[in-house]
Design an enzyme around this catalytic site. Structure first.
Site, PDB file in Angstrom:
ATOM      1  N   ASP A 487       0.807  -1.218   0.000  1.00 19.84           N
ATOM      2  CA  ASP A 487       0.000   0.000   0.000  1.00 19.84           C
ATOM      3  C   ASP A 487       0.837   1.262   0.000  1.00 19.84           C
ATOM      4  OD1 ASP A 487      -2.745  -0.369  -0.062  1.00 19.84           O
ATOM      5  OD2 ASP A 487      -2.835  -0.994   2.033  1.00 19.84           O
ATOM      6  N   CYS A 488       2.084   1.131   0.338  1.00 13.23           N
ATOM      7  CA  CYS A 488       2.920   2.313   0.539  1.00 13.23           C
ATOM      8  C   CYS A 488       3.861   2.570  -0.625  1.00 13.23           C
ATOM      9  CB  CYS A 488       3.686   2.160   1.840  1.00 13.23           C
ATOM     10  SG  CYS A 488       2.546   1.993   3.236  1.00 13.23           S
TER      11      CYS A 488
END
Ligand code: GLC
Ligand code: GLC
Length: 814
Positions: A487-488
């Site tokens: 997600d990052c």
């Protein structure tokens, strides 16, 4: 250093001192009513949604930690001394203390100055209430005159609003008290048809419902005025902060034991029958009284507790192993399976780290969680699949999250996480392999929950894969969108504004940045889909996706290969991420695990090279870090990943969710010793003896362990609600022990550590109990099977055709 021990026979972890490094949590409830409970009685309760139907308050980020919970104060009415039998909140030193966290219940036991107290907390099956069973025993030579004060603090239902909207909330609180029952009815007078109740089995000497009256001005939970003075104030809350507290006076003869039962529950009335008498503003309690009366009886409570125990025995009984290793046995047989069920119930909503007001259910998360619990609750997994699928968009993409109460996609977060749809294929295939329920593919499911858009679930799967095929970048790899599993890694975000969300901010068009990881995931999902489509005779689909997978395979092995490992991605400038050409972030874990799981590079040796690179560069004694070297500064073109200090979270932390991919990959290349070694490095039970370093609960996985670049290497955070639970369960049971459900039977393909000579597995599969023994006959991984004494060829044990419900499988491996 340890803070307790495992009691495997009772399926409990026993904590022997209250001052654990962090609150060590357990969960109550497995249907609609839930609670978190710490080893000192802290935590809170809610009905279905931890944000919108919160029963009790809890302050994350409090000083001291973990205050607010299910408390009982005991007071010696002769000396005036009072204490907490759960240690918090008075924190007076107890003469003896143990907390037993079990499957769906917690029992805290302590002794203080000759008074023994035991409180067992649990939620009966089928009910929306929790029971606190308090047993007090007087071990003194003289009679004891005691008061017990219960305490909970009601939340005004919406936990987010409750913590922020004070101009309104200081005015709305309302309660009723009748007999020994306190009713919390804020907003019931107007639009709510639900209320909470807090009941007590004894006649009460008094009660309190106004926090200020109970606490006294400027006092902490450690010394409420009412408890200090020994007399309830009989306060009625009007606004401010409603609480529930009963005072019970007890006289215990020497040796005498007395039980007091408290119930905290949630109840809804039909909108037309909310008040009694009709036309009044008084809660209609006729509907709830029978439930209260029932569970205030000790024999009913005991039998409800037994039902709960049986429920868990039955769920966990579906896979039981006896290996030479205690850590493997207890995680597989008890705690890892239990954690998988908790992720089924909670997704990522409520833990000591997830405040219950933030995230909905993740699309990718829920699909992966499914892999860990589908064998325990197949019917509920089926419903979960249909719920998730209904949030898919008609272009095959998906809302990244959906809300558990409404089951609608979450517009605030939106879509365009380009890995999301592929996980649906993996989830559905796992479900069908487990159950044989091909019929689910014919279920009609809408897109974005819009009536009229329904297609078959099978068509949803097609569109999931199509989504990737329609979004290919300049190297032929899948476009990444906002992020993939990581997600990052936000390659289109380019955020330089503090406070902006990395996940939802998109400053670039998204037509350049590509993900090697999604490439691997696509191949894996396409292979699964092809097998399924083949089963159904959908030849065109087979051909189309066979070709697409072939194409992707050669792209990943080409543009996705860096020389000694798989690259991670290409950024918005077309530059590689996760390459020896990079200054930092040269190698990432995820594509090594995923690409090998997808079978890439097995033939030409790339798989082994990639995994050797993982061993050399990423493996630490505490687990495998996500990348190396860690990012030491913020890179605008990489996003959130470089926002974390080196060694934490996605910036080179040990992300336990992704570690099992490498374990599985190692089994695929046949290296059981390595797979198992990685398994043990992050196994929580194995880490129990370094609890002062690990700090999180030794009975469940945490999302992250600080990596080698961190100041606190080896320290875990964010336990319980993580894809780590499902993937570790899959890695150990399906790949290392090698017992894998398949469409036509159970596959037995262990890739074991070389020093294991034999083990046993019991596996309930489609109603048939497989009793499996595995014996090593040599150093390799070749499997020979006999089924009920008859040799069979291959490694797939088909379901018996003659109605047998138990079969005996003997496997030799060598
Ligand atoms: C969190 C998210 C999950 C994501 C992972 C890696 O665990 O819930 O969806 O894949 O972080 O970023
Ligand atoms: C944050 C977390 C990450 C998680 C994501 C999910 O970025 O650092 O671990 O996956 O939020 O929303």
């Amino acid at each position: 250093m340890r803070f307790g021990y495992f009691d495997d026979k009772n399926r409990e972890y026993v904590i022997t001192r209250p001052d654990t490094p962090l609150p060590w949590i357990n969960y109550l409830g497995c249907e609609e009513y839930f609670g978190l409970i710490s080893n000192t009685g802290g935590g809170y309760s809610f009905y279905r949604d931890a944000r919108l139907r919160r029963l009790t308050r809890y302050r994350y980020n409090n000083i001291p930690m973990d205050e607010g919970g299910r408390y009982v104060y005991l007071r010696d009415d002769e000396s005036g001394q009072f204490w907490s039998p759960t240690w918090q909140p008075t924190r007076l030193e107890l003469d003896e203390y143990t907390c037993r966290h079990g499957m769906g219940y917690t029992t805290i036991h302590s002794t203080f100055h000759g008074i023994e107290a035991e409180i067992r907390y649990f939620v009966p099956m089928g009910e929306n209430l929790e029971v606190w069973q308090l047993k007090l025993t007087n071990h003194r030579a003289a009679p004891a005159h005691l008061s017990a004060f219960s305490l909970i603090e009601f939340c005004l239902w919406d936990a987010q609003d409750d913590a922020t909207n004070f101009q309104r909330n200081f005015n709305t609180g309302e309660v009723e008290v009748e007999d020994s029952v306190i009713y919390h009815k804020t907003e019931y007078r107007e639009r709510r048809d639900h209320f909470a109740y807090f009941a007590c089995s004894e006649p009460i000497a008094g009660f309190d419902t106004q926090r200020e009256a109970f606490m006294g001005p400027y006092r902490g939970l450690d010394r409420p005025l009412v408890v200090e003075q020994g007399q309830a104030a009989n306060s009625l809350a009007h606004g401010w902060a409603p609480i529930g507290s009963h005072q019970v006076r007890l006289e215990l003869a020497p040796g005498e034991t007395h039980q007091v039962i408290f119930l905290l529950g949630y109840h809804a009335n039909p909108a037309s029958d909310k008040f009694d008498p009709p036309g009044s503003q008084t809660i209609n309690k006729r509907t709830v009284r029978p439930v209260i009366q029932r569970y205030l009886q000790a024999d009913q409570v005991e039998s409800a507790f037994q039902t709960l125990r049986d429920y868990w025995s039955q769920l966990l009984g579906r896979i039981q192993v006896e290996t030479p290793d205690v850590h493997t046995n207890r995680m597989v047989n008890i705690w890892n399976a239990y954690q998988c069920m908790i992720t089924f119930n909670m997704s990522r909503s409520a833990s000591f780290y997830e405040s219950g007001i933030g995230r909905g259910m993740g699309f990718r998360d829920s699909n992966q969680d499914l892999l860990g619990f589908v064998h325990m609750v197949p019917e509920r997994a089926r419903q979960r699949i249909l719920d998730i699928t209904a949030t898919q968009l008609d272009n095959g993409g998906a809302y990244h999250q959906y809300q558990p109460m409404t089951k609608r996609g979450n517009n605030d977060v939106g879509s365009n996480f380009n890995d999301d749809p592929a996980w649906l294929v993996l989830g559905v295939c796992a479900y069908i392999k487990e159950t044989g329920d091909l019929g689910i593919l014919d279920e009609r499911v809408p897109y974005d929950n819009q009536p009229g858009t329904e297609t078959s679930l099978y068509e949803h799967l097609r569109r999931s894969l199509r989504y990737t095929v329609d979004r290919i970048g300049q190297h032929g790899l899948p476009l990444i969108g906002r992020a993939d599993w990581n997600d990052c890694l936000n390659l289109n975000c380019f955020s330089d504004t503090p406070g902006q969300s990395f996940q939802t901010t998109t400053h670039k068009e998204g037509k350049v940045a590509e993900s090697v990881f999604i490439g691997g995931l696509f191949v894996l999902a396409a292979e699964e889909f092809i097998a399924l489509a083949g089963h159904l005779g959908q030849n065109e689909d087979c051909q189309f996706y066979d070709q697409a997978a072939c194409q992707m395979r050669s792209t990943v092995l080409g543009a996705g290969w860096d020389g000694n490992w798989f690259r991670r991605a290409y950024d918005n400038f077309g530059q590689p991420v996760g390459s020896k050409e990079c200054g930092e972030g040269q190698i990432f874990l995820e594509p090594q695990g995923m690409c090998v799981m997808a079978g890439l590079g097995i033939e030409d040796g790339k798989a082994v090279r990639a995994l050797d690179s993982v061993a050399e560069r990423l493996a630490t004694p505490h687990g495998i870090v996500l990348l190396q070297p860690a990012y030491t500064h913020y890179y605008l073109e990489l996003g959130e990943i470089s926002s974390y200090p080196p060694g934490y979270k996605e910036n080179a932390g040990i992300f336990c969710h992704a570690n099992p991919w490498v374990m599985i990959a190692e089994t695929i290349v046949g290296r059981g010793d390595r797979a198992y070694d990685y398994y043990l490095r992050i196994n929580p039970s194995r880490r129990e003896e370094i609890s002062e370093v690990h700090r999180c609960e030794p009975y469940v996985y945490a999302q992250m362990i600080a990596g080698r670049d961190a100041a606190t290497h080896g320290e875990a955070k964010n336990s319980w609600l993580s894809g780590t639970a499902a993937w570790n369960f899959v890695a150990i049971t399906q790949w290392i022990l090698g017992i894998r459900p398949d469409y036509a039977g159970l596959r037995i393909a262990p890739v074991l550590p070389s020093h294991w000579q034999s083990l046993k597995v019991q596996r309930l599969f489609r109603g048939v109990r497989y009793e499996i023994t595995i014996q090593r006959s040599g150093p390799g991984n070749k499997v020979s099977l006999t089924v009920d004494g008859q040799p069979i060829s291959g490694n797939l044990v088909p379901l018996p055709q003659d109605g047998r419900k138990v079969i005996t499988v003997h496997a030799t491996v060598g």
